[in-house]
Design an enzyme around this catalytic site. Sequence first.
Site, PDB file in Angstrom:
ATOM      1  N   ASN A  10       0.865  -1.175   0.000  1.00  0.00           N
ATOM      2  CA  ASN A  10       0.000   0.000   0.000  1.00  0.00           C
ATOM      3  C   ASN A  10       0.903   1.226   0.000  1.00  0.00           C
ATOM      4  OD1 ASN A  10      -1.828   2.028   0.433  1.00  0.00           O
ATOM      5  ND2 ASN A  10      -2.313   1.449   2.542  1.00  0.00           N
ATOM      6  N   LYS A  12       0.012   4.275  -0.441  1.00  0.00           N
ATOM      7  CA  LYS A  12      -0.687   5.476   0.052  1.00  0.00           C
ATOM      8  C   LYS A  12      -0.482   6.645  -0.923  1.00  0.00           C
ATOM      9  CE  LYS A  12      -0.010   3.584   4.598  1.00  0.00           C
ATOM     10  NZ  LYS A  12      -0.016   3.788   6.023  1.00  0.00           N
ATOM     11  N   HIS A  95      -9.484   0.945   4.824  1.00  0.00           N
ATOM     12  CA  HIS A  95      -8.212   1.189   5.508  1.00  0.00           C
ATOM     13  C   HIS A  95      -8.474   2.143   6.679  1.00  0.00           C
ATOM     14  CE1 HIS A  95      -4.162   2.582   6.335  1.00  0.00           C
ATOM     15  NE2 HIS A  95      -3.732   1.477   5.734  1.00  0.00           N
ATOM     16  N   GLU A  97      -6.948   4.609   7.719  1.00  0.00           N
ATOM     17  CA  GLU A  97      -6.798   6.031   7.383  1.00  0.00           C
ATOM     18  C   GLU A  97      -8.061   6.559   6.720  1.00  0.00           C
ATOM     19  OE1 GLU A  97      -3.058   5.654   5.321  1.00  0.00           O
ATOM     20  OE2 GLU A  97      -2.115   5.157   7.220  1.00  0.00           O
ATOM     21  N   GLU A 167      -5.231  -4.781  10.826  1.00  0.00           N
ATOM     22  CA  GLU A 167      -4.213  -3.749  11.001  1.00  0.00           C
ATOM     23  C   GLU A 167      -4.505  -2.950  12.272  1.00  0.00           C
ATOM     24  OE1 GLU A 167      -2.293  -2.713   7.003  1.00  0.00           O
ATOM     25  OE2 GLU A 167      -4.081  -1.501   7.142  1.00  0.00           O
ATOM     26  N   GLY A 173       2.493   2.499  10.612  1.00  0.00           N
ATOM     27  CA  GLY A 173       3.413   3.609  10.377  1.00  0.00           C
ATOM     28  C   GLY A 173       4.109   4.111  11.632  1.00  0.00           C
ATOM     29  N   SER A 212       3.598  -1.942  10.347  1.00  0.00           N
ATOM     30  CA  SER A 212       5.059  -1.949  10.486  1.00  0.00           C
ATOM     31  C   SER A 212       5.692  -3.309  10.178  1.00  0.00           C
ATOM     32  CB  SER A 212       5.458  -1.459  11.875  1.00  0.00           C
ATOM     33  OG  SER A 212       5.004  -0.127  12.069  1.00  0.00           O
TER      34      SER A 212
END
Length: 250
Positions: A10, A12, A95, A97, A167, A173, A212
């Site tokens: 991904n 992003k 996701h 985000e 996730e 991240g 991560s």
Amino acid sequence: MARRPILAANWKMQKTTGEAEAFAKDFVPRVAGAEADVALAPPATALHVLGRALAGSAVALAAQNVHPEPKGAFTGEISPDMLVDVGCRYAIVGHSERRTLFGETDEFVAAKAAALFERDILPIVCVGESLAQREAGETLSFVGGQIAASLARIPEARAAEVIVAYEPIWAIGTGKTATPAMAQEVHAAIRERLGQLFGAAGEAIRIQYGGSVKPDNVAELMAQPDIDGALVGGASLDPESFAAIVRFNG
Ligand code: PEP
């Protein structure tokens, strides 16, 4: 049950068209013959060129998002048919985000997953708890609820083909990875929930871990019985690093 590993990148909001093409040129030979499904999710602007660069290779194209409607007045959005047009095999939906920064709900994610199946694109459906939810002991109930609601509209006959990505938000991240045991605990709970929802197909559904993942921690994560792949952000931006993740088993 033996499930074929699936490793997805991904990117992003990173990489221009030229950078995506250069990545493909470097990366594809590195993963030739890998015993896994591999996908790259570039930003929407690079889908077309990356699809061309990957054509004829074993590396698939994935989108980072989709809108459930087939067409219409949805400024800035991209339909499932448009993803078919550029050659997408997969699309990430839900996701964290998108859920936290853009307010996407389980219902919206469920609509996207259903719309993707209609166009024969496989959804990678993301779920995961926040740090506050983990600390409050709510991880399993929250993630179980997300699974049931986000997969509520997928066609039952095709349930085995959906991909789930667990996730934990606090691990994305941040450099903080769930330990393999922590991840396995949630993956096992997700598998149980999938069994309740879809019967035997629950055993076939692949569950990726994301948060991560790096070349030096992927093998121990993948050694867990219910971890069938990884969704990788930061460490997927470099072709050597992501190839090492794809080749986690040597
Ligand atoms: C992700 O965004 O899906 C992700 C797992 O990111 P990272 O690998 O950078 O934690």
